[in-house]
Design an enzyme around this catalytic site. Sequence first.
Site, PDB file in Angstrom:
ATOM      1  N   HIS A 152      41.075  73.505  50.112  1.00 34.36           N
ATOM      2  CA  HIS A 152      41.923  72.507  50.632  1.00 34.36           C
ATOM      3  C   HIS A 152      43.046  72.732  51.756  1.00 34.36           C
ATOM      4  CE1 HIS A 152      43.256  68.368  51.200  1.00 34.36           C
ATOM      5  NE2 HIS A 152      43.178  68.109  49.982  1.00 34.36           N
ATOM      6  N   ASP A 183      24.828  62.226  58.584  1.00 40.50           N
ATOM      7  CA  ASP A 183      23.441  62.258  58.844  1.00 40.50           C
ATOM      8  C   ASP A 183      22.781  63.479  59.554  1.00 40.50           C
ATOM      9  OD1 ASP A 183      20.764  61.624  59.667  1.00 40.50           O
ATOM     10  OD2 ASP A 183      21.059  59.968  60.867  1.00 40.50           O
TER      11      ASP A 183
END
Length: 469
Positions: A198, A409
């Site tokens: 992170h 995608d």
Amino acid sequence: MLASHSCPHSNYIHSTPAIFSLVIYLSTIPIFMDSSPPSLTFKVQRCKPELVPPASSTPHEVKLLSDIDDQDGLRFNIPFIMMYRHEPSMADKDPVQAIRQALSRTLVYYYPFAGRLKEGPGRKLMVDCTGEGVMFIEANADVSLVEFGETPLPPFPCFEELLYDVPGSEQVLDSPLLLIQVTRLKCGGFIMALRFNHTMSDGAGLKQFLSALAEMAQGASQPLTPPVWCRELLMARDPPRITCNHYEFEQVPSDSTEEGAITRSFFFGSNEIAALRRLVPLDLRHCSTFDVITACFWYCRTKALQLAPHDDIRLMTIVNTRNRFNPPIPVGYYGNCFTYPAVVTTVGKLCGNSFGYAVELVRKAKAQATEEYMHSMADFLVANRRCLFTTVRSCIVSDLTRFKLHETDFGWGEPVCGGVAKGGAGLYGGASYIIACKNAKGEDGRVLVICLPVENMKRFAKELNNMIV
């Protein structure tokens, strides 16, 4: 399908029977979503983990993280998951190979991810851009996507099998900054699970990286949005000037422990949101969906924890501040550019006032997130050795819907689900997330992913149901 794919290193080195059984099923709670079947057993075979380096040479340099990046509260790895259906038009393509190759090409542009973190004087973090690469795992599982349920949501069955915890890879320093596992399913679909450090990126930065990876997988020669480093924009001032109150960093003595925490997901569709909005006073009806869900969560969580009325409690809301700077932070910046201002009240005040009181506090927390607040936060962190935020009687809510991770995608269409894999943040169980989701009926909504001990979770679900009905 398992036999049709060979591992480039050797035969599969790991075959684990994975058995998942739900510990709790609250059938009386209508908005409690746990669409996984009561029992799901499958085997996962994994190749030996490999390092995927950039496809071509990259600069070997040391790059400083910002003073927002390297705070204690971000020094952990956070897991995400995306599940994809079988796509007949992609039958001649292997998602593992497509993503691995795209990853190598993407790292040419995001080459700091292929390096390793080092710590300098004053605990300052920096990236040694060595080009060693990120960790990648190829796997097969003898399970179909449909077996995960109509609406797969956290907690995921046997997630540790879908994202193998490579020994030694969870360290913040001197470890790969990304771990990705792509698992083929017997139905022709696949699951991509990943874990990222992170300190390198926030949700917006992760989405930018994944979008670049998806573009490369579909044949692009370079990312549509070029990555921007510019971490100096969020460095502390010299000398530091702390100009704001930072209640999120107040050090509070711990008086309790939360053990045995579990993750659960709660769906908020149009009916649930409408029910909550009816509790909001007319002068606050313009509040956002995030405001009402967060206020509801804070109230129900506080009730579930059964704290004393005089106890102080605090709520922190994650706010992306890229557009709150003048001029705005450059498009393409993929570092951490958020703050989480806290509001503080008592248990008695939160639970004894109307719902509008909680909504007002949520809005007050968000309103504090200005450019000056970010600079003051960086100054505060440097002056206080990059300290951890308050973890006692506190909670953090992060809205991930704006980043649209569920639209990533790679050529196989959008994922059935896409977002965090569990509640909590590292060892801190108070972090919760809101993600976009469709329920089994195809209704768009929001899902709240939280982490609580078992008995507290039962009480939370009961309180939440009482607010909705």
